[in-house]
Design an enzyme around this catalytic site. Structure first.
Site, short mmCIF file in Angstrom:
data_model
loop_
_atom_site.label_atom_id
_atom_site.label_comp_id
_atom_site.label_asym_id
_atom_site.label_seq_id
_atom_site.Cartn_x
_atom_site.Cartn_y
_atom_site.Cartn_z
N GLY A 215 0.81 -1.20 0.00
CA GLY A 215 0.00 0.00 0.00
C GLY A 215 0.85 1.26 0.00
O GLY A 215 1.92 1.32 -0.61
N SER A 216 0.39 2.26 0.73
CA SER A 216 1.03 3.58 0.66
C SER A 216 2.41 3.63 1.28
O SER A 216 3.14 4.60 1.05
CB SER A 216 0.13 4.61 1.34
OG SER A 216 -1.07 4.79 0.59
N THR A 217 2.80 2.61 2.05
CA THR A 217 4.18 2.62 2.57
C THR A 217 5.19 2.54 1.43
O THR A 217 6.32 3.00 1.55
CB THR A 217 4.42 1.45 3.55
OG1 THR A 217 4.16 0.21 2.88
CG2 THR A 217 3.52 1.58 4.77
#
Length: 486
Positions: A215-217
């Site tokens: 995801g956004s990591t």
């Protein structure tokens, strides 16, 4: 008469020679086959005839041996077995060994040549020295903070020392007691069957062997790639990105979870986790640039060992532009182990350099004499030092003013990145909550710890699940525990 006696003597000599040849054949040429024969119990009896060496945490053993009084005499015991199982693995008389128990088996079992100054003596006497010990890099307080934070929920947590690669915590949840598998008999077989049939998969090492959409990591990788490639030279400049963002070559619109992302800068996109901006930046970096950047961080590496093998984290090398856009925000086919995402955070904390993660610090003889020692070994440079400094600033802003405020620690400088990863058919699965970050105490010159936390079954309404709510508090507890020891 004398002639017959002489012929009889010749025949006896011939028989003796044949006997010696057969003995040599059995002991030299056929010995390996006899030794490997499943019906041969002697190797197993010899293996468990003496206590096994121990695995150590903070200098104290977390394993032991118990005299069972059976043919296979000594069984393995574990202190706080579920807490350390993802690192120790199991040593079972029925099912073999796993993880550190397997990687350091020769030392622990007493068969490593380095345990004796005269290994040939043990070969001739068919004996072996006492099992040695393996000191892990784990810190009990950090390990316990991660274990308690996950609280039995499905997920994993990893903590690294950025400057060395030492693994300070390695937790997979839910866990299991490896002592249940140590011996033989019906109880051990029943425990094995029960653990393997459990839908929560407690024996799966989620920290090393499971891969998740990050995801956004993953936007930290994309941002670093853009800075190093010169695609973005001013992190505060507007990016002219619409909201929603049309995926290249398609009619599909990529939305944001929040508002305020239209025409946002890259700094704002990292701070508030704007999908649209970071997807567009990934497309501008291009497939080749993104693949090279991801691989510098450790993606697509099939050779990583800690010393147990680690599943390959994936970033596709052949994608269309719309797929690249999704991959650049940690979706599509992008997948990573929690260890890999801890390495991403550690690279930022360590000025762009990634140290190879390792779990065993040293092995010693029973009396304490050294056998082998591990140490820092660089895996490569993930980004330039100026890019790493800029990424540190962006990650600090995430914690101080953005989506990761639950990771803040009073008196410490903390950088991080939240993530909520969609998965399942049509993204119907409960989202995974992620947090990666690092922390530096007070006026310390460098960060002391980098962490990654993923929670699979965050207990919240689907729309309320977030890395800040579910994963960041666990990461904060781990980082606080680590800083308290410095």
């Amino acid at each position: 008469m004398i002639r017959y006696i002489r012929w009889c003597a010749y025949f006896c000599v011939l028989l003796l020679a044949a006997l010696l040849v057969n003995v040599a054949r059995v002991q030299v040429w056929e010995s390996a086959a006899y030794g490997a024969n499943p019906a041969n119990k002697r190797p197993a009896i010899a293996r468990y005839a003496q206590p096994r060496g121990n695995l150590l945490v903070d200098g104290r053993p977390v394993t032991g041996s118990r005299d069972s009084g059976q043919l296979l005499r000594y069984e393995r015991t574990y202190t706080d077995g579920p807490l350390y199982a993802p690192a120790t693995g199991f040593s079972s008389q029925t099912y073999g060994t796993s993880f550190a128990e397997r990687a350091e088996d020769a030392v622990l079992a007493g068969t490593d040549p380095g345990l004796s100054a005269f290994p040939l003596w043990y070969d001739l006497s068919r004996g072996r020295p006492a099992g040695g010990d393996a000191a892990t890099t784990l810190r009990a307080d950090v390990q316990r903070a991660a274990y308690r934070g996950l609280g039995g929920k499905r997920g994993a947590a990893v903590a690294l020392e950025p400057a060395t690669g030492r693994i300070l915590a390695l937790v997979s949840s839910p866990s299991y007691d490896p002592g249940l598998l140590s011996g033989t008999g019906a109880a051990v077989k029943a425990a094995w069957a029960r653990l393997n049939a459990d839908p929560a998969r407690p024996m799966l090492n989620r920290a090393l062997r499971e891969t998740y959409p990050p995801g956004s990591t993953f936007k930290i990788v994309t941002a670093a790639a853009a800075l190093d490639a010169g695609v973005v030279d001013d992190v505060d400049a507007p990016t002219r990105t619409p909201d929603p963002y049309p995926l290249p070559g398609t009619s599909t619109l990529l939305p944001n979870a929040g508002t305020g992302c239209e025409d946002a800068s890259m700094a704002e996109a990292v701070q508030w986790s704007c999908n649209t901006v970071m997807a567009g930046i990934g497309v501008r970096v291009g497939l080749r640039g993104m693949v090279e950047a991801a691989e510098r961080f450790g993606f697509n590496d099939e050779e990583l060992r800690v010393p147990s093998w680690v599943s390959r984290s994936n970033f596709d090398t052949d994608m269309s532009p719309d797929q690249l856009a999704l991959s650049s925000i940690g979706q599509f086919n992008t997948r990573a182990t929690p260890l890999q995402m801890a390495m991403v955070a550690a690279a930022v904390a360590n000025g762009g350099e990634i140290e190879t993660p390792y779990l065993v610090d040293r092995t010693t003889r029973q009396g304490g004499g050294p056998v082998r020692r591990s140490g820092p070994r660089t895996l490569g440079r993930a980004m330039s030092p100026p890019t790493a400094l800029r990424m540190q600033e962006l990650m600090v802003k995430v914690v101080e003013e953005g989506t990761g405020r639950n990771a803040a620690i009073p008196g410490a400088r903390v950088g991080g990145k939240t993530g909520t990863a969609q998965h399942g058919l049509g993204n119907a699965g409960t989202p995974y909550a992620w947090f990666i970050g690092w922390a530096k105490a007070g006026e310390a010159p460098v960060p002391a710890v980098a962490v990654a936390v993923v929670v699979e079954d965050a207990s919240a309404v689907r729309g309320d699940i977030s890395g800040n709510g579910a994963a960041a508090p666990i990461a904060r507890a781990m980082m606080q525990a680590s800083l308290s020891g410095h």
